[in-house]
Design a protein around this motif. Sequence first.
Motif, PDB file in Angstrom:
ATOM      1  N   MET A   1     -23.791 -41.068  65.962  1.00  0.00           N
ATOM      2  CA  MET A   1     -23.366 -41.310  67.321  1.00  0.00           C
ATOM      3  C   MET A   1     -24.410 -41.418  68.150  1.00  0.00           C
ATOM      4  SD  MET A   1     -20.675 -38.606  68.966  1.00  0.00           S
ATOM      5  CE  MET A   1     -21.261 -37.789  70.659  1.00  0.00           C
ATOM      6  N   ASP A   2     -25.689 -40.916  67.833  1.00  0.00           N
ATOM      7  CA  ASP A   2     -26.697 -40.959  68.649  1.00  0.00           C
ATOM      8  C   ASP A   2     -27.337 -42.579  69.032  1.00  0.00           C
ATOM      9  OD1 ASP A   2     -27.053 -38.275  69.212  1.00  0.00           O
ATOM     10  OD2 ASP A   2     -28.380 -37.977  67.650  1.00  0.00           O
ATOM     11  N   ALA A   3     -27.069 -43.372  68.001  1.00  0.00           N
ATOM     12  CA  ALA A   3     -27.559 -44.775  68.123  1.00  0.00           C
ATOM     13  C   ALA A   3     -26.492 -45.337  69.117  1.00  0.00           C
ATOM     14  CB  ALA A   3     -27.665 -45.510  67.015  1.00  0.00           C
ATOM     15  N   ARG A   4     -25.185 -45.031  68.647  1.00  0.00           N
ATOM     16  CA  ARG A   4     -24.219 -45.615  69.704  1.00  0.00           C
ATOM     17  C   ARG A   4     -24.305 -45.269  71.126  1.00  0.00           C
ATOM     18  NH1 ARG A   4     -19.022 -44.494  66.142  1.00  0.00           N
ATOM     19  NH2 ARG A   4     -20.140 -42.585  65.955  1.00  0.00           N
ATOM     20  N   LYS A   5     -24.409 -44.072  71.327  1.00  0.00           N
ATOM     21  CA  LYS A   5     -24.723 -43.656  72.612  1.00  0.00           C
ATOM     22  C   LYS A   5     -25.894 -43.928  73.285  1.00  0.00           C
ATOM     23  CE  LYS A   5     -25.647 -38.983  74.939  1.00  0.00           C
ATOM     24  NZ  LYS A   5     -26.005 -37.844  74.910  1.00  0.00           N
ATOM     25  N   ALA A   6     -27.112 -44.460  72.675  1.00  0.00           N
ATOM     26  CA  ALA A   6     -28.170 -45.139  73.229  1.00  0.00           C
ATOM     27  C   ALA A   6     -27.869 -46.404  73.696  1.00  0.00           C
ATOM     28  CB  ALA A   6     -29.323 -44.930  72.261  1.00  0.00           C
ATOM     29  N   LEU A   7     -27.081 -47.175  72.780  1.00  0.00           N
ATOM     30  CA  LEU A   7     -26.507 -48.545  73.035  1.00  0.00           C
ATOM     31  C   LEU A   7     -25.604 -48.581  74.279  1.00  0.00           C
ATOM     32  CD1 LEU A   7     -26.400 -51.325  71.718  1.00  0.00           C
ATOM     33  CD2 LEU A   7     -23.954 -50.495  70.926  1.00  0.00           C
ATOM     34  N   LEU A   8     -24.812 -47.564  74.555  1.00  0.00           N
ATOM     35  CA  LEU A   8     -23.868 -47.654  75.683  1.00  0.00           C
ATOM     36  C   LEU A   8     -24.689 -47.224  76.759  1.00  0.00           C
ATOM     37  CD1 LEU A   8     -20.481 -46.043  74.142  1.00  0.00           C
ATOM     38  CD2 LEU A   8     -20.964 -48.652  74.460  1.00  0.00           C
ATOM     39  N   ILE A   9     -25.883 -46.393  76.775  1.00  0.00           N
ATOM     40  CA  ILE A   9     -26.461 -45.976  78.191  1.00  0.00           C
ATOM     41  C   ILE A   9     -27.108 -47.157  78.386  1.00  0.00           C
ATOM     42  CG2 ILE A   9     -28.433 -44.822  78.837  1.00  0.00           C
ATOM     43  CD1 ILE A   9     -27.420 -42.476  77.072  1.00  0.00           C
ATOM     44  N   ASP A  10     -27.677 -48.109  77.393  1.00  0.00           N
ATOM     45  CA  ASP A  10     -28.527 -49.334  77.681  1.00  0.00           C
ATOM     46  C   ASP A  10     -27.619 -50.252  78.458  1.00  0.00           C
ATOM     47  OD1 ASP A  10     -30.755 -50.904  78.149  1.00  0.00           O
ATOM     48  OD2 ASP A  10     -30.404 -51.592  75.912  1.00  0.00           O
ATOM     49  N   ALA A  11     -26.168 -50.595  77.739  1.00  0.00           N
ATOM     50  CA  ALA A  11     -25.251 -51.308  78.174  1.00  0.00           C
ATOM     51  C   ALA A  11     -24.850 -50.975  79.436  1.00  0.00           C
ATOM     52  CB  ALA A  11     -24.188 -51.291  77.209  1.00  0.00           C
ATOM     53  N   TYR A  12     -24.566 -49.904  80.050  1.00  0.00           N
ATOM     54  CA  TYR A  12     -24.202 -49.549  81.279  1.00  0.00           C
ATOM     55  C   TYR A  12     -25.498 -49.744  82.341  1.00  0.00           C
ATOM     56  CZ  TYR A  12     -19.966 -47.480  79.809  1.00  0.00           C
ATOM     57  OH  TYR A  12     -18.543 -47.332  79.661  1.00  0.00           O
ATOM     58  N   ARG A  13     -26.740 -49.520  81.746  1.00  0.00           N
ATOM     59  CA  ARG A  13     -27.867 -50.080  82.558  1.00  0.00           C
ATOM     60  C   ARG A  13     -27.907 -51.413  82.909  1.00  0.00           C
ATOM     61  NH1 ARG A  13     -32.432 -52.069  81.597  1.00  0.00           N
ATOM     62  NH2 ARG A  13     -32.216 -51.948  79.346  1.00  0.00           N
ATOM     63  N   ARG A  14     -27.762 -52.102  82.021  1.00  0.00           N
ATOM     64  CA  ARG A  14     -27.788 -53.642  81.989  1.00  0.00           C
ATOM     65  C   ARG A  14     -26.604 -54.170  82.850  1.00  0.00           C
ATOM     66  NH1 ARG A  14     -30.597 -56.756  77.377  1.00  0.00           N
ATOM     67  NH2 ARG A  14     -31.618 -54.842  76.306  1.00  0.00           N
ATOM     68  N   PHE A  15     -25.504 -53.522  82.857  1.00  0.00           N
ATOM     69  CA  PHE A  15     -24.471 -53.954  83.641  1.00  0.00           C
ATOM     70  C   PHE A  15     -24.692 -53.702  85.040  1.00  0.00           C
ATOM     71  CE2 PHE A  15     -20.420 -53.147  86.372  1.00  0.00           C
ATOM     72  CZ  PHE A  15     -19.882 -54.379  85.936  1.00  0.00           C
ATOM     73  N   ASN A  16     -25.123 -52.562  85.380  1.00  0.00           N
ATOM     74  CA  ASN A  16     -25.628 -52.195  86.710  1.00  0.00           C
ATOM     75  C   ASN A  16     -26.700 -53.075  87.270  1.00  0.00           C
ATOM     76  OD1 ASN A  16     -23.275 -50.132  87.208  1.00  0.00           O
ATOM     77  ND2 ASN A  16     -24.661 -48.381  86.249  1.00  0.00           N
TER      78      ASN A  16
END
Length: 116
Positions: free
Chosen positions: A1-16
């Motif tokens: 779950m940690d790798a997926r969580k990190a991926l999504l945190i980065d994804a939202y940062r990229r979207f914003n």
Amino acid sequence: MDARKALLIDAYRRFNGRDLDGLLSMMTDDVEWPDVPNQKVLTSKDEIREYWRGQLAVTDPQVVPTDFEPGADDDELVAVVEQEVRGLGGEMILERQEIRHRYSFRDGLVRRMVVE
């Protein structure tokens, strides 16, 4: 779950930050993405890019993850996010609200997203 969580945190940062190409690189080639206003599912990165470009031409959405929850399946993760949408002139279009995005993954990339 940690790798997926990190991926999504980065994804939202990229979207914003409006890094659409960087964000699309985090998805499988056969990704499924919701087009909520038109009640359909987009099935290619090109469709998703055009959808986002259309959104960003008229609005300034900000989406920030506040929590993550396990999904119903082992390959799922639910992001609890706060979303706010303003017009390009700064006027409020959609007050801050909490929503859930359910993600499925394959090979370390986002395979599908559903707005709950």
